[in-house]
Scaffold this active site. Structure first.
Site, PDB file in Angstrom:
ATOM      1  CG  HIS A 181       3.877   4.576   5.389  1.00 26.52           C
ATOM      2  ND1 HIS A 181       2.977   5.111   6.281  1.00 26.52           N
ATOM      3  CD2 HIS A 181       3.425   3.313   5.154  1.00 26.52           C
ATOM      4  CE1 HIS A 181       2.049   4.208   6.582  1.00 26.52           C
ATOM      5  NE2 HIS A 181       2.299   3.114   5.917  1.00 26.52           N
ATOM      6  CG  HIS A 227      -0.304   0.005   2.552  1.00 24.18           C
ATOM      7  ND1 HIS A 227      -0.028  -1.156   3.226  1.00 24.18           N
ATOM      8  CD2 HIS A 227       0.132   1.014   3.351  1.00 24.18           C
ATOM      9  CE1 HIS A 227       0.550  -0.867   4.387  1.00 24.18           C
ATOM     10  NE2 HIS A 227       0.669   0.458   4.489  1.00 24.18           N
ATOM     11  CD  GLU A 259       3.513  -0.474   7.110  1.00 22.46           C
ATOM     12  OE1 GLU A 259       2.912   0.290   6.336  1.00 22.46           O
ATOM     13  OE2 GLU A 259       2.954  -1.073   8.044  1.00 22.46           O
TER      14      GLU A 259
HETATM   15 CO    CO Z   1       1.173   1.338   6.297  1.00 23.47          CO
END
Ligand code: CO
Length: 134
Positions: free
Chosen positions: A79, A7, A130
């Site tokens: 992020h 994502h 991440e």
């Molecule tokens: Co995230």
């Protein structure tokens, strides 16, 4: 080592307005809001055929994204998350390469109930990264 883009996370000042924009204007499939008090955020996922957009809104006092919103009142990209098969092996490899892992370096449970880690944006061209074990 890194796999699929799981994502891209966007901090939004108004969650309902962002949901309406992604659902009604862009025609995206959006999830119900999910409260993650241990992360200080409420998230909504926009499910795309090949990835997801994670809409992030602060929850509670001292939310880690409150300062981001203070600096960027209109919101913005926060992020991106890459999938990895083995998060501890990924962490050890990154540390060997001199990358900084945020926090105590131990994976936490992320929005999908899977272990995640964050990498320092200064080590990755100004982008917070991440990693999520899938
Ligand atoms: Co995230």
């Amino acid at each position: 080592m890194i796999g699929l883009l799981n994502h891209v996370a966007i901090v939004v000042p108004d969650l309902a307005a962002a949901v309406a924009m992604y659902r009604d204007a862009l025609g995206g499939e959006v999830s119900e809001p999910q409260e993650l008090p241990e992360h200080g955020v409420i998230v909504v996922f926009v499910n795309l055929p090949n990835s997801k957009i994670e809409l992030l809104h602060p929850m509670g006092e001292g939310s880690p994204i409150a300062s981001y919103l203070a600096r960027n009142p209109d919101g913005g990209m926060h992020h991106m998350c890459f999938e990895v098969e083995d998060i501890l092996a990924a962490r050890d490899r990154l540390k060997e390469q001199g990358a900084r892992v945020l926090g105590d370096g131990e994976p936490k449970n992320g929005a999908h109930g899977k272990p995640v880690l964050f990498l320092h944006p200064k080590d990755f061209a100004g982008t917070l990264i991440e990693l999520e074990q899938v």
